[in-house]
Scaffold this active site. Structure first.
Site, PDB file in Angstrom:
ATOM      1  N   GLU A  65       0.867  -1.178   0.000  1.00  0.00           N
ATOM      2  CA  GLU A  65       0.000   0.000   0.000  1.00  0.00           C
ATOM      3  C   GLU A  65       0.903   1.228   0.000  1.00  0.00           C
ATOM      4  O   GLU A  65       1.833   1.305   0.812  1.00  0.00           O
ATOM      5  CB  GLU A  65      -0.889   0.015   1.248  1.00  0.00           C
ATOM      6  N   ARG A 122       6.309 -13.039   8.795  1.00  0.00           N
ATOM      7  CA  ARG A 122       6.991 -11.802   8.424  1.00  0.00           C
ATOM      8  C   ARG A 122       8.386 -11.756   9.034  1.00  0.00           C
ATOM      9  O   ARG A 122       8.704 -12.489   9.970  1.00  0.00           O
ATOM     10  CB  ARG A 122       6.173 -10.587   8.854  1.00  0.00           C
ATOM     11  N   LYS A 177       4.765   0.664  10.125  1.00  0.00           N
ATOM     12  CA  LYS A 177       4.748   1.924   9.384  1.00  0.00           C
ATOM     13  C   LYS A 177       4.340   3.082  10.287  1.00  0.00           C
ATOM     14  O   LYS A 177       4.859   4.183  10.176  1.00  0.00           O
ATOM     15  CB  LYS A 177       3.778   1.822   8.204  1.00  0.00           C
TER      16      LYS A 177
END
Length: 570
Positions: free
Chosen positions: A29, A272, A282
């Site tokens: 994104e 991850r 983020k």
RNA sequence: UGGGAGAUCGUCUAAUGGUAGGACAACAGACUCUGACUCUGUUUAUCUAGGUUCGAAUCCUAGUCUCCCAGCCA
């Protein structure tokens, strides 16, 4: 070839003839810059595609305007290329908005979606809890005709933000909360970075992502563990919309010239990448920038790809890290030392050697005449002759590293001490004859003599002494700003919140220290982003923003492995 | 008895019923005009308890622990 469970699946699928080629995608994104965690997804998706002769798209998952920005789109493209990958096609989820819209109409016609008038808070109440089933919305049984009319009017912009949603009609009693009639469209009259004001409604991730995969002909849709619960929903949309058998839904793409070959993608989840001493959120990364704890997204202390790049980390070193880390479904935290080791391994082979002094102490060779000047030849790399040679000016007065001299040497100290001998790298053996001090007792200079019999080419040149130290000529050295970086967080798990301290409390104020250093001339006149090993100190990179040949600025990427410091510290 | 996932050296990760292996880290030594690099060697692991089997990390049963999920974020 690597043997992780995902590559195993791909190999099996190919062997079974399920696909003619492997198609993957990296789908960030564009709401921030990429960080070290993304490197794993990038290397996996692009790497697998390349290994099996398929291709990988870069897709910007831009379904939530307002949080997304073209600045980040450019940053992401830049970072992916820097890491060493090139995409087959660049796509945006927003390229498919018309297809998503038509598909939603189809779901409504099939009785699989409805327009709901519940507001966000009511919807939460109706959803139930982790242990209690939800209840059906009072609007759940609207007729197909009414739903069609309402959804078309949502699209036409007739309703206020948040006043209605389109929901998939699945099962409000499902144990998997994702299946309790998830929202698939919300009204948001916000300009979109790609489609401007064309749409007042925007699709949700669960709906847009799987259909984007299908439209692009993605065969293996790789994502992280937290999406495991979403897979049933992913499959639900892919199966119910059934793009391969409904070309009328994606005709707009063909009309626009976008090659489209829908397929049935398969979602596979992996764990991850987490790194000790790092933060990969983020939101928190943005907070570090926003509150001024660092100097920007590309601050060398940041574990964004831009920060790592500016710090001097190499794409090959990062790729090596991902290779060593492997792929599995176990939650894990990678030791930061592994990253450092990978970077050192790459830099050791690829970085030319130079000499620099970070904390200077004057050393005078009293048996050399005033004005003595020699250009001494040095190999640029100890093991690789292709790096060539350079000349280093050598004179009577030198700078050496202050910590390479000790008046009271600790046990095991191999460097210079009063009346002691040490080799000056590339010169010969010197003996410390006199320690010069100022009124405060501070050592200001060392008077030494150079043993001429130990000079290069002389019979005594291979005489052994314990230590070898680096130096630069005081007259010829170039002053430089050197930024010494350390880990941004002082604890291995800054996120843990144990002992009641928040992650911000663990920010290490010593993580950046700026010193004035002296470089041999050949280290100064270099291009930004050139990397060197300053011998015995570490790997350094000419800052890509601030470095000038006339005013050099270097960042310390990582120190050398230092068994002496560890031993002396004990 | 909400749903889902996962437990193997200090850290990652292999072994797909048949010798628990590799990488990194650590430690010791060799080499060295970088206390680097390189080389050699050493230490350390199958969550627990039962069961099936000639043989179990792997299969079965029960348990324990960890992670994810209640956005009109992705």
């Amino acid at each position: 070839m690597r043997q992780d469970f995902i590559r195993q699946i791909v190999r099996d699928d190919l062997a079974a003839g399920k696909h003619v080629a492997v198609h993957t995608r990296f789908p960030p994104e564009p709401n921030g810059y990429l960080h070290i965690g993304h490197a794993k997804a990038i290397c996996l998706n692009f790497g697998i595609a390349a290994e099996f002769g398929g291709w990988c798209n870069l897709r910007l998952d831009d379904t939530n305007p307002g949080k997304e920005d073209p600045e980040f789109v450019e940053g992401i493209k830049d970072d992916v290329r820097w890491l060493g990958f090139e995409w087959h096609a660049l796509r945006h989820a927003s390229d498919y908005f018309e297809v998503f819209y038509r598909s939603a109409l189809k779901l409504i016609e099939d009785g699989l979606a409805y327009v709901d008038d519940l507001d966000a808070e009511q919807m939460r109440e109706y959803r139930g809890t982790l242990t209690q089933a939800g209840r059906n919305s009072p609007y759940r049984e609207r007729s197909v005709a009414e739903n069609l009319d309402l959804f078309r009017r949502m699209r036409a912009g007739e309703f206020a933000d948040g006043s209605r949603t389109l929901r998939a009609k699945i099962d409000m009693g499902a144990g998997n909360i994702n299946l309790r009639d998830p929202a698939i469209y919300r009204i948001r009259k916000v300009a979109h970075q790609n489609t401007g004001g064309a749409w007042p409604i925007y699709p949700m991730y669960d709906y847009a992502h799987c259909l984007s995969d299908a439209l692009e002909g993605i065969t293996h849709s790789l994502c992280t563990l937290e999406f495991e619960d979403h897979r049933p929903l992913y499959d639900w949309f892919v199966d119910r919309v059934d793009l391969p058998n409904h070309p009328e839904l994606w005709r707009p793409l063909q009309d626009a010239g976008l090659p489209t070959q829908p397929a049935k993608p398969r979602q596979i989840e992996f764990s991850r990448l987490n790194l000790s001493y790092c933060i990969t959120s983020k939101r928190k990364l943005a907070q570090l920038v926003g509150e001024g704890h660092v100097d920007g997204w590309d601050d060398p202390r940041m574990n964004t790809l831009r920060g790592l790049r500016r710090r001097g980390f190499t794409p090959a070193g990062l790729r090596l890290l991902i290779e060593r880390v492997g792929v599995s479904k176990q939650n894990s935290v990678i030791d930061y030392a592994l990253l450092e080791g990978c970077i050192r391994e790459d830099l050791d082979a690829t970085a030319a050697r130079r000499m620099a002094v970070l904390d200077p102490l004057k050393l005078v060779l009293t048996n050399l005449p005033d004005g003595h000047l020699e250009m001494l030849p040095f190999a640029n790399h100890p093991k690789d002759e292709s790096f060539g040679m350079r000349e280093v000016p050598f004179a009577r007065e030198l700078w050496i590293e202050r910590e390479d001299f000790a008046e009271l040497p600790p046990k095991g100290f191999h460097r210079l001490k009063p009346d002691g001998e040490v080799r000056l790298r590339g010169v010969g053996i010197v003996k410390c004859e006199q320690v010069v001090k100022d009124a405060a007792g501070q050592v200001t200079a060392l008077h030494c003599t150079l043993d001429p019999q130990t000079r290069h080419g002389m019979p005594g040149a291979d005489r052994k002494v314990k230590g070898t130290i680096h130096w630069v000529s005081a007259e010829h050295a170039v002053a430089a700003e050197v930024r010494l970086y350390d880990r941004l967080f002082g604890v291995p798990a800054p996120d843990s919140e144990e002992d009641g301290r928040s992650w911000l409390d663990h920010v290490n104020p010593q993580a950046k220290q700026v010193v004035r250093a002296w470089l041999e001339p050949a280290a100064a006149a270099v291009a930004p982003e050139q990397r060197f090993q300053f011998e015995r100190l570490g790997y350094f990179v000419a800052d890509r923003v601030d470095h000038r040949a006339a005013a050099p600025v270097f960042n310390r990427t990582v120190t050398l492995r230092d068994t002496w410091a560890r031993q002396a510290g004990q």
